[in-house]
Design a protein around this motif. Sequence first.
Motif, PDB file in Angstrom:
ATOM      1  N   HIS A  79       0.840  -1.200   0.000  1.00  0.00           N
ATOM      2  CA  HIS A  79       0.000   0.000   0.000  1.00  0.00           C
ATOM      3  C   HIS A  79       0.876   1.251   0.000  1.00  0.00           C
ATOM      4  O   HIS A  79       0.614   2.205  -0.751  1.00  0.00           O
ATOM      5  N   VAL A  80       1.939   1.234   0.827  1.00  0.00           N
ATOM      6  CA  VAL A  80       2.855   2.375   0.862  1.00  0.00           C
ATOM      7  C   VAL A  80       3.440   2.633  -0.520  1.00  0.00           C
ATOM      8  O   VAL A  80       3.437   3.762  -1.016  1.00  0.00           O
ATOM      9  N   PHE A  81       3.899   1.575  -1.180  1.00  0.00           N
ATOM     10  CA  PHE A  81       4.573   1.764  -2.456  1.00  0.00           C
ATOM     11  C   PHE A  81       3.620   1.837  -3.652  1.00  0.00           C
ATOM     12  O   PHE A  81       4.065   2.001  -4.781  1.00  0.00           O
ATOM     13  N   SER A  82       2.331   1.748  -3.370  1.00  0.00           N
ATOM     14  CA  SER A  82       1.359   2.132  -4.397  1.00  0.00           C
ATOM     15  C   SER A  82       1.226   3.652  -4.449  1.00  0.00           C
ATOM     16  O   SER A  82       0.731   4.205  -5.435  1.00  0.00           O
ATOM     17  N   GLU A  87      12.566   4.531  -6.785  1.00  0.00           N
ATOM     18  CA  GLU A  87      13.726   4.831  -7.630  1.00  0.00           C
ATOM     19  C   GLU A  87      14.284   6.223  -7.362  1.00  0.00           C
ATOM     20  O   GLU A  87      13.546   7.138  -7.014  1.00  0.00           O
ATOM     21  N   PRO A  88      15.619   6.390  -7.519  1.00  0.00           N
ATOM     22  CA  PRO A  88      16.210   7.732  -7.419  1.00  0.00           C
ATOM     23  C   PRO A  88      15.576   8.669  -8.442  1.00  0.00           C
ATOM     24  O   PRO A  88      15.175   8.233  -9.527  1.00  0.00           O
ATOM     25  N   SER A  89      15.502   9.941  -8.100  1.00  0.00           N
ATOM     26  CA  SER A  89      14.833  10.890  -8.998  1.00  0.00           C
ATOM     27  C   SER A  89      15.797  11.577  -9.950  1.00  0.00           C
ATOM     28  O   SER A  89      15.434  11.935 -11.065  1.00  0.00           O
ATOM     29  N   CYS A 108       8.906   9.819  -6.939  1.00  0.00           N
ATOM     30  CA  CYS A 108       9.908   8.802  -7.270  1.00  0.00           C
ATOM     31  C   CYS A 108      10.321   7.951  -6.074  1.00  0.00           C
ATOM     32  O   CYS A 108      10.540   6.750  -6.206  1.00  0.00           O
ATOM     33  N   ASN A 109      10.448   8.585  -4.906  1.00  0.00           N
ATOM     34  CA  ASN A 109      10.904   7.859  -3.720  1.00  0.00           C
ATOM     35  C   ASN A 109      10.536   8.633  -2.460  1.00  0.00           C
ATOM     36  O   ASN A 109      10.175   9.815  -2.544  1.00  0.00           O
ATOM     37  N   PRO A 110      10.651   8.019  -1.285  1.00  0.00           N
ATOM     38  CA  PRO A 110      10.237   8.681  -0.047  1.00  0.00           C
ATOM     39  C   PRO A 110      11.261   9.664   0.520  1.00  0.00           C
ATOM     40  O   PRO A 110      10.991  10.275   1.560  1.00  0.00           O
TER      41      PRO A 110
END
Length: 305
Positions: A79-82, A87-89, A108-110
């Motif tokens: 759910h978090v990664f939905s 990936e690096p930006s 792209c990433n957290p």
Amino acid sequence: MQNILNDIILSNKKCTANGKVASYIPELKNANIDDLGICVIDKDNNIYCAGDYKKKFTIQSISKPIILAMALMDNEWHHVFSKVGMEPSGDPFNSIMKLETNDTKKPCNPMINAGAIVTTALIKGKNLQEKEERMLSFFRKLAKNNSLEINKSIYESEKLTGDRNRAMGYLLKNDGFIEGDVEETLDLYFKQCSIEVDVVDLARIGLLFSNYGIDIETGERVISENISRMVKTFMVTCGMYDASGEFALRVGIPAKSGVGGGIMASVPRKMGIGVFGPALDEKGNSIGGLNILEDLSNKLELNIF
């Protein structure tokens, strides 16, 4: 170890003159550009400090891996990664461009601002007050410091000048990546960035991640091994903004920086490191902090690669 840290601080003091303190948040302009400090806590709980290690500063983006851990503890990982990518930006931490131009419009990433706002929105609580209390309690537990507080003047300064983050928040809400009230999410985000710490606090948190989520003093599992591993992976690939690749080559340690001048590093199974130097390079990383970590990695052979 103590002599090594003293020498590293002394040899890198001069490089602080090459940076600038963060100014886009007005209160951060008050930092002393010459400050430079470090704390190392090893796996045997030995604590070594040097330089301006007693100075307080706000955690800023170093909060992002901690909030990611909390979001993963509150939600299923899929759910978090939905809501946020892996990936690096390749773009600055506060870039808004890819929210419009990439295919999914997902951050792209957290470790960039947009992704961190999304993970902040995933923190559980019936209202903002409960979420704030849970968040602050979690930070205190990881740092083993019940006196951690939000710096109110920094928080108010961030909230007053946070138009770019506010724009990201509403774009993310429009595209379905934030559920609930956007202003409440942004308020919590500004507060998490404004938690005041020192390098000892950062080293404690880094040590917990280095030990895969287990408190070395009590043996308590605070964070699951899997979540700890995921967080450190993001620190390697995305933790130093768009200089993460160069940092991985030069230093080779999972780390996360913040524009308050802090860097938290976590050497798996060995140590946690906290560094502070508010003189920043053009990418928002502490100039003195980068050099200190490179020197320390080389002297102690800490590179994980």
